[in-house]
Design a protein around this motif. Structure first.
Motif, PDB file in Angstrom:
ATOM      1  N   PHE A  37      40.443  30.063  48.966  1.00  0.00           N
ATOM      2  CA  PHE A  37      40.084  31.150  48.076  1.00  0.00           C
ATOM      3  C   PHE A  37      38.623  31.501  48.331  1.00  0.00           C
ATOM      4  O   PHE A  37      37.901  30.742  48.979  1.00  0.00           O
ATOM      5  N   ARG A  38      38.182  32.630  47.794  1.00  0.00           N
ATOM      6  CA  ARG A  38      36.773  32.992  47.908  1.00  0.00           C
ATOM      7  C   ARG A  38      36.329  33.743  46.657  1.00  0.00           C
ATOM      8  O   ARG A  38      37.145  34.350  45.958  1.00  0.00           O
ATOM      9  N   GLN A  39      35.023  33.685  46.427  1.00  0.00           N
ATOM     10  CA  GLN A  39      34.450  34.357  45.263  1.00  0.00           C
ATOM     11  C   GLN A  39      33.134  35.001  45.656  1.00  0.00           C
ATOM     12  O   GLN A  39      32.181  34.306  46.036  1.00  0.00           O
ATOM     13  N   ARG A  45      37.457  34.904  41.532  1.00  0.00           N
ATOM     14  CA  ARG A  45      37.885  34.149  42.702  1.00  0.00           C
ATOM     15  C   ARG A  45      39.228  34.703  43.168  1.00  0.00           C
ATOM     16  O   ARG A  45      40.149  34.890  42.373  1.00  0.00           O
ATOM     17  N   GLU A  46      39.322  34.963  44.478  1.00  0.00           N
ATOM     18  CA  GLU A  46      40.534  35.587  44.997  1.00  0.00           C
ATOM     19  C   GLU A  46      41.156  34.755  46.114  1.00  0.00           C
ATOM     20  O   GLU A  46      40.468  34.014  46.837  1.00  0.00           O
ATOM     21  N   PHE A  47      42.447  34.912  46.264  1.00  0.00           N
ATOM     22  CA  PHE A  47      43.216  34.205  47.272  1.00  0.00           C
ATOM     23  C   PHE A  47      42.872  34.723  48.667  1.00  0.00           C
ATOM     24  O   PHE A  47      42.692  35.926  48.862  1.00  0.00           O
ATOM     25  N   ASP A  90      33.378  40.222  53.598  1.00  0.00           N
ATOM     26  CA  ASP A  90      33.884  38.848  53.583  1.00  0.00           C
ATOM     27  C   ASP A  90      32.848  37.878  53.015  1.00  0.00           C
ATOM     28  O   ASP A  90      33.148  36.694  52.844  1.00  0.00           O
ATOM     29  N   THR A  91      31.660  38.368  52.744  1.00  0.00           N
ATOM     30  CA  THR A  91      30.617  37.509  52.178  1.00  0.00           C
ATOM     31  C   THR A  91      31.057  36.965  50.827  1.00  0.00           C
ATOM     32  O   THR A  91      31.420  37.722  49.927  1.00  0.00           O
ATOM     33  N   ALA A  92      31.027  35.638  50.702  1.00  0.00           N
ATOM     34  CA  ALA A  92      31.494  34.977  49.473  1.00  0.00           C
ATOM     35  C   ALA A  92      31.293  33.479  49.607  1.00  0.00           C
ATOM     36  O   ALA A  92      30.974  32.977  50.703  1.00  0.00           O
ATOM     37  N   VAL A  93      31.504  32.788  48.503  1.00  0.00           N
ATOM     38  CA  VAL A  93      31.651  31.337  48.550  1.00  0.00           C
ATOM     39  C   VAL A  93      33.130  31.048  48.769  1.00  0.00           C
ATOM     40  O   VAL A  93      33.982  31.571  48.039  1.00  0.00           O
ATOM     41  N   THR A 109      48.175  31.928  43.813  1.00  0.00           N
ATOM     42  CA  THR A 109      47.579  31.835  42.481  1.00  0.00           C
ATOM     43  C   THR A 109      46.764  30.548  42.340  1.00  0.00           C
ATOM     44  O   THR A 109      47.115  29.506  42.893  1.00  0.00           O
ATOM     45  N   ARG A 110      45.696  30.627  41.572  1.00  0.00           N
ATOM     46  CA  ARG A 110      44.827  29.468  41.385  1.00  0.00           C
ATOM     47  C   ARG A 110      45.566  28.329  40.696  1.00  0.00           C
ATOM     48  O   ARG A 110      45.302  27.153  40.975  1.00  0.00           O
TER      49      ARG A 110
END
Length: 126
Positions: A37-39, A45-47, A90-93, A109-110
């Motif tokens: 996932f990334r946020q 936070r997304e899949f 695409d920049t994210a954690v 899904t989380r």
């Protein structure tokens, strides 16, 4: 104690590649789905991607399909995210996740995952 440890994040230019490993410590996840996932700042936070225990028929978010590849080495208890043709968006954690039940159920899904890593920052910028 179970730990998921991501690494490999950093600064990369647009169009460049980056590979993120996620090692699992404390228990084996060889029979379990694994996910990424990334946020991004200010966003939910997304899949990104998910892998069955066998690695067959991986599942991707539309935004990364054709550019990202999820793979796993069950002998090393590690899952990877190969990211190509990176874009500034695409920049994210980036976080890896693992399921403890071995069930492939709503892997985007989380709530499908029981364990999470601490995250690794990926910044795409020139």
């Amino acid at each position: 104690q179970v730990q998921l440890v991501e690494s490999g994040g950093g600064l990369v230019q647009p169009g460049g590649p980056l590979r993120l490993p996620c090692a699992a410590l404390g228990r084996t996840f060889r029979s379990s789905p694994r996910g990424w996932f990334r946020q991004a700042p200010g966003k939910e936070r997304e899949f990104v991607a998910a892998s069955r225990w066998s690695g067959s028929t991986p599942y991707y978010a539309d935004s990364v399909k054709g550019r990202f590849t999820i793979s796993r080495d069950n002998a090393k208890n590690t899952v990877y995210l190969q990211m190509n043709s990176l874009k500034p968006e695409d920049t994210a954690v980036y976080y890896c996740a693992a399921d403890r039940t071995g069930t492939w159920y709503h892997p985007s899904t989380r709530s499908a995952y029981d364990y999470w890593g601490q995250g690794t920052q990926v910044t795409v910028s020139s």
